[in-house]
Every structure is written in C-alpha cells, then in structure tokens.
Design an enzyme around this catalytic site. Structure first.
Site, PDB file in Angstrom:
ATOM      1  N   ARG A 122       0.811  -1.235   0.000  1.00  0.00           N
ATOM      2  CA  ARG A 122       0.000   0.000   0.000  1.00  0.00           C
ATOM      3  C   ARG A 122       0.842   1.281   0.000  1.00  0.00           C
ATOM      4  O   ARG A 122       0.335   2.365   0.303  1.00  0.00           O
ATOM      5  CB  ARG A 122      -0.975   0.033   1.181  1.00  0.00           C
ATOM      6  CG  ARG A 122      -1.997  -1.072   1.138  1.00  0.00           C
ATOM      7  CD  ARG A 122      -3.322  -0.621   1.729  1.00  0.00           C
ATOM      8  NE  ARG A 122      -4.328  -1.641   1.524  1.00  0.00           N
ATOM      9  CZ  ARG A 122      -4.608  -2.597   2.410  1.00  0.00           C
ATOM     10  NH1 ARG A 122      -3.989  -2.623   3.565  1.00  0.00           N
ATOM     11  NH2 ARG A 122      -5.525  -3.482   2.137  1.00  0.00           N
ATOM     12  N   LYS A 144       3.932  11.786 -10.751  1.00  0.00           N
ATOM     13  CA  LYS A 144       3.204  10.910 -11.674  1.00  0.00           C
ATOM     14  C   LYS A 144       3.989   9.614 -11.863  1.00  0.00           C
ATOM     15  O   LYS A 144       5.176   9.650 -12.174  1.00  0.00           O
ATOM     16  CB  LYS A 144       3.015  11.587 -13.032  1.00  0.00           C
ATOM     17  CG  LYS A 144       1.909  12.617 -13.032  1.00  0.00           C
ATOM     18  CD  LYS A 144       1.629  13.102 -14.442  1.00  0.00           C
ATOM     19  CE  LYS A 144       0.502  14.111 -14.464  1.00  0.00           C
ATOM     20  NZ  LYS A 144       0.296  14.685 -15.805  1.00  0.00           N
ATOM     21  N   GLU A 186      10.930  19.200 -23.000  1.00  0.00           N
ATOM     22  CA  GLU A 186      10.058  19.372 -21.825  1.00  0.00           C
ATOM     23  C   GLU A 186      10.443  20.648 -21.063  1.00  0.00           C
ATOM     24  O   GLU A 186       9.599  21.279 -20.441  1.00  0.00           O
ATOM     25  CB  GLU A 186      10.142  18.156 -20.891  1.00  0.00           C
ATOM     26  CG  GLU A 186       9.548  16.874 -21.478  1.00  0.00           C
ATOM     27  CD  GLU A 186       8.015  16.780 -21.391  1.00  0.00           C
ATOM     28  OE1 GLU A 186       7.351  17.787 -21.090  1.00  0.00           O
ATOM     29  OE2 GLU A 186       7.496  15.673 -21.647  1.00  0.00           O
ATOM     30  N   LYS A 232       7.637  24.168 -12.703  1.00  0.00           N
ATOM     31  CA  LYS A 232       6.783  22.990 -12.503  1.00  0.00           C
ATOM     32  C   LYS A 232       6.263  22.938 -11.058  1.00  0.00           C
ATOM     33  O   LYS A 232       5.117  22.584 -10.819  1.00  0.00           O
ATOM     34  CB  LYS A 232       7.538  21.696 -12.868  1.00  0.00           C
ATOM     35  CG  LYS A 232       6.633  20.484 -12.722  1.00  0.00           C
ATOM     36  CD  LYS A 232       7.068  19.267 -13.475  1.00  0.00           C
ATOM     37  CE  LYS A 232       6.124  18.111 -13.152  1.00  0.00           C
ATOM     38  NZ  LYS A 232       6.452  16.884 -13.844  1.00  0.00           N
ATOM     39  N   GLU A 242      -4.019  17.134 -10.897  1.00  0.00           N
ATOM     40  CA  GLU A 242      -4.399  17.545 -12.256  1.00  0.00           C
ATOM     41  C   GLU A 242      -5.899  17.765 -12.414  1.00  0.00           C
ATOM     42  O   GLU A 242      -6.515  17.285 -13.362  1.00  0.00           O
ATOM     43  CB  GLU A 242      -3.909  16.485 -13.255  1.00  0.00           C
ATOM     44  CG  GLU A 242      -3.731  17.031 -14.643  1.00  0.00           C
ATOM     45  CD  GLU A 242      -3.037  16.032 -15.567  1.00  0.00           C
ATOM     46  OE1 GLU A 242      -1.820  15.870 -15.444  1.00  0.00           O
ATOM     47  OE2 GLU A 242      -3.734  15.429 -16.392  1.00  0.00           O
ATOM     48  N   ARG A 246      -2.774  21.858 -13.457  1.00  0.00           N
ATOM     49  CA  ARG A 246      -1.675  20.965 -13.858  1.00  0.00           C
ATOM     50  C   ARG A 246      -1.822  20.504 -15.309  1.00  0.00           C
ATOM     51  O   ARG A 246      -0.849  20.063 -15.923  1.00  0.00           O
ATOM     52  CB  ARG A 246      -1.572  19.768 -12.892  1.00  0.00           C
ATOM     53  CG  ARG A 246      -0.336  18.942 -13.169  1.00  0.00           C
ATOM     54  CD  ARG A 246      -0.022  17.937 -12.103  1.00  0.00           C
ATOM     55  NE  ARG A 246       1.174  17.192 -12.470  1.00  0.00           N
ATOM     56  CZ  ARG A 246       1.834  16.390 -11.659  1.00  0.00           C
ATOM     57  NH1 ARG A 246       1.432  16.237 -10.421  1.00  0.00           N
ATOM     58  NH2 ARG A 246       2.907  15.745 -12.080  1.00  0.00           N
ATOM     59  N   ASN A 250       0.501  19.324 -19.751  1.00  0.00           N
ATOM     60  CA  ASN A 250       0.252  18.319 -20.800  1.00  0.00           C
ATOM     61  C   ASN A 250       0.298  18.924 -22.203  1.00  0.00           C
ATOM     62  O   ASN A 250      -0.086  18.273 -23.177  1.00  0.00           O
ATOM     63  CB  ASN A 250      -1.125  17.670 -20.597  1.00  0.00           C
ATOM     64  CG  ASN A 250      -1.165  16.857 -19.320  1.00  0.00           C
ATOM     65  OD1 ASN A 250      -0.150  16.318 -18.903  1.00  0.00           O
ATOM     66  ND2 ASN A 250      -2.324  16.787 -18.698  1.00  0.00           N
ATOM     67  N   HIS A 253       1.026  16.984 -25.376  1.00  0.00           N
ATOM     68  CA  HIS A 253       0.986  15.558 -25.006  1.00  0.00           C
ATOM     69  C   HIS A 253      -0.253  14.826 -25.512  1.00  0.00           C
ATOM     70  O   HIS A 253      -0.274  13.603 -25.454  1.00  0.00           O
ATOM     71  CB  HIS A 253       1.094  15.400 -23.486  1.00  0.00           C
ATOM     72  CG  HIS A 253       2.489  15.599 -22.959  1.00  0.00           C
ATOM     73  ND1 HIS A 253       3.172  16.784 -23.117  1.00  0.00           N
ATOM     74  CD2 HIS A 253       3.336  14.766 -22.292  1.00  0.00           C
ATOM     75  CE1 HIS A 253       4.363  16.674 -22.553  1.00  0.00           C
ATOM     76  NE2 HIS A 253       4.496  15.456 -22.043  1.00  0.00           N
ATOM     77  N   HIS A 257       1.386  11.964 -27.264  1.00  0.00           N
ATOM     78  CA  HIS A 257       1.285  10.591 -26.751  1.00  0.00           C
ATOM     79  C   HIS A 257       0.748   9.643 -27.814  1.00  0.00           C
ATOM     80  O   HIS A 257       1.197   8.496 -27.928  1.00  0.00           O
ATOM     81  CB  HIS A 257       0.350  10.539 -25.530  1.00  0.00           C
ATOM     82  CG  HIS A 257       1.058  10.775 -24.230  1.00  0.00           C
ATOM     83  ND1 HIS A 257       0.389  10.945 -23.043  1.00  0.00           N
ATOM     84  CD2 HIS A 257       2.383  10.858 -23.924  1.00  0.00           C
ATOM     85  CE1 HIS A 257       1.270  11.127 -22.062  1.00  0.00           C
ATOM     86  NE2 HIS A 257       2.480  11.089 -22.576  1.00  0.00           N
ATOM     87  N   HIS A 269      10.109   9.736 -26.196  1.00  0.00           N
ATOM     88  CA  HIS A 269       9.044  10.600 -25.668  1.00  0.00           C
ATOM     89  C   HIS A 269       9.245  12.059 -26.106  1.00  0.00           C
ATOM     90  O   HIS A 269       8.325  12.693 -26.614  1.00  0.00           O
ATOM     91  CB  HIS A 269       9.010  10.483 -24.138  1.00  0.00           C
ATOM     92  CG  HIS A 269       7.948  11.330 -23.511  1.00  0.00           C
ATOM     93  ND1 HIS A 269       6.606  11.117 -23.708  1.00  0.00           N
ATOM     94  CD2 HIS A 269       8.034  12.437 -22.715  1.00  0.00           C
ATOM     95  CE1 HIS A 269       5.909  12.027 -23.044  1.00  0.00           C
ATOM     96  NE2 HIS A 269       6.752  12.844 -22.441  1.00  0.00           N
TER      97      HIS A 269
HETATM   98  N1  GLY Z   1       4.530  15.573 -17.211  1.00  0.00           N
HETATM   99  C1  GLY Z   1       3.469  16.382 -16.844  1.00  0.00           C
HETATM  100  C2  GLY Z   1       3.180  16.417 -15.400  1.00  0.00           C
HETATM  101  O1  GLY Z   1       4.005  16.046 -14.589  1.00  0.00           O
HETATM  102  O2  GLY Z   1       2.107  16.786 -15.010  1.00  0.00           O
END
Ligand code: GLY
Length: 373
Positions: A122, A144, A186, A232, A242, A246, A250, A253, A257, A269
C-alpha cells in the site's frame, strides 16, 4: 548544490529536490538518514552498467542493506508484466514497509519504480535519481507514476510523490545525443506555457545547452534546471492531481502521446512531444487561440533543437484521433487539449484549462498540418 523543497497544498507531503553535479554522495547521506531496513535500487539494463553498479557499490560501502533489480530498457517494457517481476524481487528480498525504492534511470525507470513503490504494501517511499534530460526536466518530480497498456500510454498508474529527487546534471554530459537533445523539449515546454523570460533565456543559450562542452555549460545548465523545477513546482503544489491547472503541463501531449504510441515507441518521448507541441500550436492557431507568429515561433525552436516537426508518414489521422479518445485526458470520449495563447501564457477560458474540439475539426487540422512544408 541547490536545493528546493515542495510542500503540496492541503497536504503535508514534502519533496526535497537537489540539483547540481556529482550528487551520489549527497544522495547516499540522505538515504542513510532515512534509516530504512532495506534499500531497493531499481534501474534498467542500460543504466545498470552505466551508473547502477557504481552507485550500488558506494551504497554498500556506506553500509546500506541494498540490492539492485533491473529490467530491459525502453518504453516497450513499461508494462504490467515487468511491474510484477519487480514486485516479486522485493518479496524475495523480504522487503517490508520499512523499505525504500530508489529509481535510478530515465523516465521509464522513474515511472515504473515510482509505481511499484506506490502500491507495494500500500505504498513505500521512493527516491528518484534521474539520469536523462527528460527525467531531470520533467518526469522525476511531480509524483506521476505508471505504466503503458495496449490501450495507451500511462493508463495505469498513481500519484506518488518522491521523498527526494537528486538531479545530477553531470550525468547529462555522457548521455547519447538523441536522448539528450529530445529531452530538452520538456524544459522548453515549461517556458512556452508559463514563462516567456525563461523561454527567451533558453533560446539565447540553446547552442551552449546543446553543446554540453563550452565552459559556460555548467553555469547555464544549473540555472536552467532550477528555473525549470521552479515553474513545474508552482503548478504541482497548486494542483497535484491535475484537476485543472496541472493540465497545462500536458501541452503537446495529447497528439504527442498518440504519435509516440503509434510509432510503436520508435520515437522517444521527447521526439513525440516535439511533434505534439507543433501540431497543437497549429491547432491553436487555426482556431484563433494563438497567432500564426506564435505557432511559427514554436515550430522554429523545435527545429533549432534539431527535432522533427512532422507527424511520421504512415501514422493516419484517424488512428491519432481514435487513440486520443482513449487518452487519460479525454472526457466523454472527446480528447482534451491544453494550449497556449502566446509564448509564456497558457490558454484558459473562465479559469478552465482543458479545451475540446469536434472530431471533425481535429481531423481537418491534423490533415492540414500534415501537408505543411
Ligand atoms: N509531465 C506532466 C506532469 O508532470 O504533469
């Protein structure tokens, strides 16, 4: 060495981020202070040879009860099967809740090891030691974690903040050019979405940043990494899960993606996100959200970074759309986008970041984008 600590809003979770050069010793001192019964070093087949064995030996020398477990490198291995294998290694070594995972590697290792840590008994702590541009720039902090499934990228995962991140920019000097250069996208993304001054600084110093050789490199990179984390951090402390803000991270992305997955992960990526940023900037331009100049500016910087801007031939518009509908960011089967209105400024309508377009509009814009020179 620089240090920044995150404390998430409405939570008592803190993450210490250290940035500098030659940080192994600092990391080991930190790990020792954690005073855990077991230390689990997770890495991949490539990093194991490059850095894993040395780091492991130093940890053993420092008296940590540590073992290393690794998996085959590459995004193709960010799978459920690999997660199970790693978990079994922890069981075999009798790891309890008083164990800590150390993720040593790039984005794939960080995502996978972080996810293992998030569900093992857990949840046990994870310390991230990123070794690539993409992981220093983005994936090692913010919490993430996850893995890919046939339906799409990062569709199974959890938010699990690392206790600490050690960003050693010295490691970037020996990274292969393809991984190094593409990962910078990024960092540039953070400038594009939220900080024009930082964007301009990156643009002015791009040659030095790409060279990794000039005398100025260390000083410039130290600033780049710290400013990048700061941008960030401002976002993540506000909206860890998010729910809105947040989503700006993206940018590029949604299409990125899809293209990454449809290339069968032949694209790295960062390479896919470079294409995604250009295509999404074009989407914004075509829908009156940003100017043509703003779109071209982004295309130009991606080109200056030596990255491809075109969606690879053979990837159909329809396949991109079908995959975007399954993306985590989709709602009610509709892909959602986070866009920019000008360099340094993310787009929002009444405080809402996510923007939808009809599938017809998306198909037209992607088709038109594909035809651009
Ligand atoms: N890579 C985008 C984020 O960490 O939200």
């Amino acid at each position: 060495m620089n240090q920044i600590s995150f404390t998430l809003k409405n939570k008592d979770t803190t993450c210490d981020v250290f940035a500098g050069t030659n940080l192994y010793n600092e990391a080991i001192v930190y790990l020792k202070k954690m005073n855990k019964a077991k230390y689990v070093l997770i890495t991949d087949s490539k990093v194991e040879k490059l850095h894993g064995e040395t780091f492991l030996a130093k940890c053993i020398e420092a008296g940590l009860d540590i073992f290393m477990t690794s998996f085959q490198e590459g995004e193709k291995n960010k799978t459920r099967t690999i997660k199970e294998k790693l978990e079994d290694a922890l069981f075999e070594q009798k790891c309890g809740r008083d164990a800590v995972v150390i993720a040593l590697g790039g984005g794939v290792v960080g995502d996978m090891a972080g996810f293992v840590a998030s569900t093992y008994m857990r949840g046990i702590p994870v310390v991230q030691i990123p070794t690539t541009t993409i992981s220093i720039a983005d994936s090692s902090y913010g919490g993430k974690t996850g893995l890919d499934v046939p339906a799409g990228k990062n569709l199974i995962g959890a938010f699990h903040q690392p206790i600490a991140v050690f960003m050693d920019t010295e490691l970037l000097k020996t990274l292969d050019k393809r991984n190094y250069d593409s990962g910078l996208i990024e960092i540039i993304k953070h400038g594009i979405i939220k900080n024009k001054k930082f964007y301009e600084f990156l643009k002015e110093n791009l040659e030095t940043i790409l060279s990794r050789e000039e005398e100025k490199y260390d000083k410039i990179m130290a600033k780049v990494v710290m400013d990048n984390i700061t941008i960030k951090r401002e976002v993540v402390v506000e909206d860890q899960k998010e729910s809105n803000l947040r989503k700006i991270l993206n940018y590029g992305h949604t299409i990125g993606h899809a293209v990454e997955k449809l290339s069968n992960f032949d694209l790295l990526h960062g390479e896919a996100i470079a294409i995604g940023i250009c295509a999404e900037a074009f989407l914004a331009y075509k829908n009156g959200i940003c100017s043509e100049e703003c779109f071209l500016e982004q295309k130009n910087i991606v080109e200056s970074l030596g990255q491809e801007t075109k969606i690879p031939e053979g990837i159909s518009t329809n396949d991109i759309i079908e995959l975007m509908k399954l993306d985590k960011k989709a709602r009610e089967g509709m892909p959602e986008f986070s866009l920019v209105s000008e360099i340094g400024k993310y787009f929002e309508t009444d405080g809402v970041i996510a923007k939808r377009f009809s599938l017809k509009v998306l198909a037209e814009v992607i088709d038109e984008y594909k035809k651009l020179e």
